[in-house]
Design a protein around this motif. Structure first.
Motif, PDB file in Angstrom:
ATOM      1  N   PHE A 297     138.543  36.534 -46.152  1.00 23.88           N
ATOM      2  CA  PHE A 297     137.854  35.504 -45.399  1.00 23.88           C
ATOM      3  C   PHE A 297     138.624  34.196 -45.523  1.00 23.88           C
ATOM      4  N   THR A 298     138.408  33.313 -44.567  1.00 23.72           N
ATOM      5  CA  THR A 298     139.023  31.988 -44.627  1.00 23.72           C
ATOM      6  C   THR A 298     138.159  31.085 -45.489  1.00 23.72           C
ATOM      7  N   TRP A 299     138.727  29.966 -45.933  1.00 27.89           N
ATOM      8  CA  TRP A 299     137.937  29.050 -46.733  1.00 27.89           C
ATOM      9  C   TRP A 299     136.802  28.426 -45.920  1.00 27.89           C
ATOM     10  N   PRO A 300     136.995  28.107 -44.640  1.00 21.91           N
ATOM     11  CA  PRO A 300     135.849  27.631 -43.850  1.00 21.91           C
ATOM     12  C   PRO A 300     134.738  28.687 -43.729  1.00 21.91           C
ATOM     13  N   GLU A 301     135.108  29.962 -43.625  1.00 21.72           N
ATOM     14  CA  GLU A 301     134.081  31.024 -43.610  1.00 21.72           C
ATOM     15  C   GLU A 301     133.295  31.021 -44.916  1.00 21.72           C
ATOM     16  N   TRP A 302     134.020  30.862 -46.026  1.00 19.50           N
ATOM     17  CA  TRP A 302     133.367  30.843 -47.329  1.00 19.50           C
ATOM     18  C   TRP A 302     132.417  29.651 -47.438  1.00 19.50           C
ATOM     19  N   ALA A 303     132.906  28.483 -47.050  1.00 19.41           N
ATOM     20  CA  ALA A 303     132.080  27.280 -47.138  1.00 19.41           C
ATOM     21  C   ALA A 303     130.813  27.433 -46.304  1.00 19.41           C
ATOM     22  N   GLU A 304     130.933  28.025 -45.126  1.00 19.39           N
ATOM     23  CA  GLU A 304     129.764  28.239 -44.274  1.00 19.39           C
ATOM     24  C   GLU A 304     128.791  29.237 -44.908  1.00 19.39           C
ATOM     25  N   ALA A 305     129.317  30.309 -45.486  1.00 13.73           N
ATOM     26  CA  ALA A 305     128.459  31.307 -46.141  1.00 13.73           C
ATOM     27  C   ALA A 305     127.695  30.686 -47.309  1.00 13.73           C
ATOM     28  N   LEU A 306     128.378  29.867 -48.108  1.00 16.01           N
ATOM     29  CA  LEU A 306     127.722  29.219 -49.245  1.00 16.01           C
ATOM     30  C   LEU A 306     126.674  28.216 -48.763  1.00 16.01           C
ATOM     31  N   ALA A 307     127.019  27.437 -47.748  1.00 20.30           N
ATOM     32  CA  ALA A 307     126.063  26.468 -47.207  1.00 20.30           C
ATOM     33  C   ALA A 307     124.822  27.174 -46.662  1.00 20.30           C
TER      34      ALA A 307
ATOM     35  N   THR B 151     135.893  35.070 -55.849  1.00 17.87           N
ATOM     36  CA  THR B 151     135.915  34.423 -54.540  1.00 17.87           C
ATOM     37  C   THR B 151     137.328  34.001 -54.177  1.00 17.87           C
ATOM     38  N   LEU B 152     138.010  33.368 -55.113  1.00 19.21           N
ATOM     39  CA  LEU B 152     139.392  32.947 -54.857  1.00 19.21           C
ATOM     40  C   LEU B 152     140.298  34.143 -54.589  1.00 19.21           C
ATOM     41  N   ALA B 153     140.146  35.199 -55.369  1.00 20.15           N
ATOM     42  CA  ALA B 153     140.988  36.383 -55.189  1.00 20.15           C
ATOM     43  C   ALA B 153     140.769  37.016 -53.814  1.00 20.15           C
ATOM     44  N   LEU B 154     139.522  37.127 -53.398  1.00 23.09           N
ATOM     45  CA  LEU B 154     139.238  37.723 -52.087  1.00 23.09           C
ATOM     46  C   LEU B 154     139.729  36.826 -50.956  1.00 23.09           C
ATOM     47  N   HIS B 155     139.622  35.531 -51.127  1.00 23.12           N
ATOM     48  CA  HIS B 155     140.159  34.600 -50.131  1.00 23.12           C
ATOM     49  C   HIS B 155     141.676  34.734 -50.047  1.00 23.12           C
ATOM     50  N   ARG B 156     142.336  34.754 -51.188  1.00 22.93           N
ATOM     51  CA  ARG B 156     143.805  34.858 -51.211  1.00 22.93           C
ATOM     52  C   ARG B 156     144.294  36.174 -50.608  1.00 22.93           C
ATOM     53  N   ARG B 157     143.471  37.211 -50.709  1.00 23.71           N
ATOM     54  CA  ARG B 157     143.835  38.510 -50.109  1.00 23.71           C
ATOM     55  C   ARG B 157     143.522  38.564 -48.618  1.00 23.71           C
ATOM     56  N   GLY B 158     142.960  37.484 -48.100  1.00 25.47           N
ATOM     57  CA  GLY B 158     142.726  37.393 -46.670  1.00 25.47           C
ATOM     58  C   GLY B 158     141.415  37.978 -46.176  1.00 25.47           C
TER      59      GLY B 158
ATOM     60  N   LEU C  60     128.852  37.820 -47.798  1.00 25.72           N
ATOM     61  CA  LEU C  60     130.096  37.750 -47.040  1.00 25.72           C
ATOM     62  C   LEU C  60     130.900  39.041 -47.176  1.00 25.72           C
ATOM     63  N   VAL C  61     130.979  39.570 -48.376  1.00 20.42           N
ATOM     64  CA  VAL C  61     131.693  40.828 -48.599  1.00 20.42           C
ATOM     65  C   VAL C  61     131.013  41.963 -47.831  1.00 20.42           C
ATOM     66  N   ALA C  62     129.692  41.997 -47.842  1.00 18.19           N
ATOM     67  CA  ALA C  62     128.961  43.021 -47.086  1.00 18.19           C
ATOM     68  C   ALA C  62     129.193  42.853 -45.588  1.00 18.19           C
ATOM     69  N   ARG C  63     129.146  41.614 -45.118  1.00 18.29           N
ATOM     70  CA  ARG C  63     129.355  41.342 -43.687  1.00 18.29           C
ATOM     71  C   ARG C  63     130.747  41.771 -43.243  1.00 18.29           C
ATOM     72  N   LYS C  64     131.720  41.656 -44.138  1.00 15.48           N
ATOM     73  CA  LYS C  64     133.092  42.065 -43.829  1.00 15.48           C
ATOM     74  C   LYS C  64     133.280  43.577 -43.940  1.00 15.48           C
ATOM     75  N   GLY C  65     132.247  44.287 -44.395  1.00 10.11           N
ATOM     76  CA  GLY C  65     132.311  45.741 -44.482  1.00 10.11           C
ATOM     77  C   GLY C  65     133.047  46.282 -45.690  1.00 10.11           C
TER      78      GLY C  65
END
Length: 100
Positions: A18-28, A9-16, A57-62
């Motif tokens: 998704f944003t951290w707010p996108e991640w937090a929303e997906a987890l919630a 998750t951190l690696a994919l976020h750092r590579r851009g 999230l990864v699937a949604r991002k294609g």
């Protein structure tokens, strides 16, 4: 495996991806979905929710499809079935072959 899911998750976020707010929303959303389906939220399912949220999230991002996730899950299952207990699981090309 939980640390690996966290690191992915951190690696994919750092590579851009998704944003951290996108991640937090997906987890919630995943936690809310699971609770609506009866998850008692005792804390032991948190990282399963984490992984489901990451896959969605990864699937949604294609980046990968649900079918690709399933293909890899089946390959890991196949590799685990042939691996002696206590040994590292290693994927081989034949693990991706359809299981008869």
């Amino acid at each position: 495996w939980q640390a690996q899911a966290f690191a992915m998750t951190l690696a994919l976020h750092r590579r851009g991806l998704f944003t951290w707010p996108e991640w937090a929303e997906a987890l919630a959303q995943e936690i809310q979905r699971a609770q609506a389906q009866g998850d008692p939220d005792l804390g032991d399912s948190y990282y399963r929710h984490w992984l489901c949220a990451l896959e969605a999230l990864v699937a949604r991002k294609g980046v990968a499809s649900a079918q690709e996730f399933e293909r890899h899950a089946q390959a890991w299952d196949h590799a685990a079935d042939r691996t002696p207990h206590g040994q590292p699981i290693e994927l081989r090309p034949e693990d991706y072959a359809p299981i008869a």
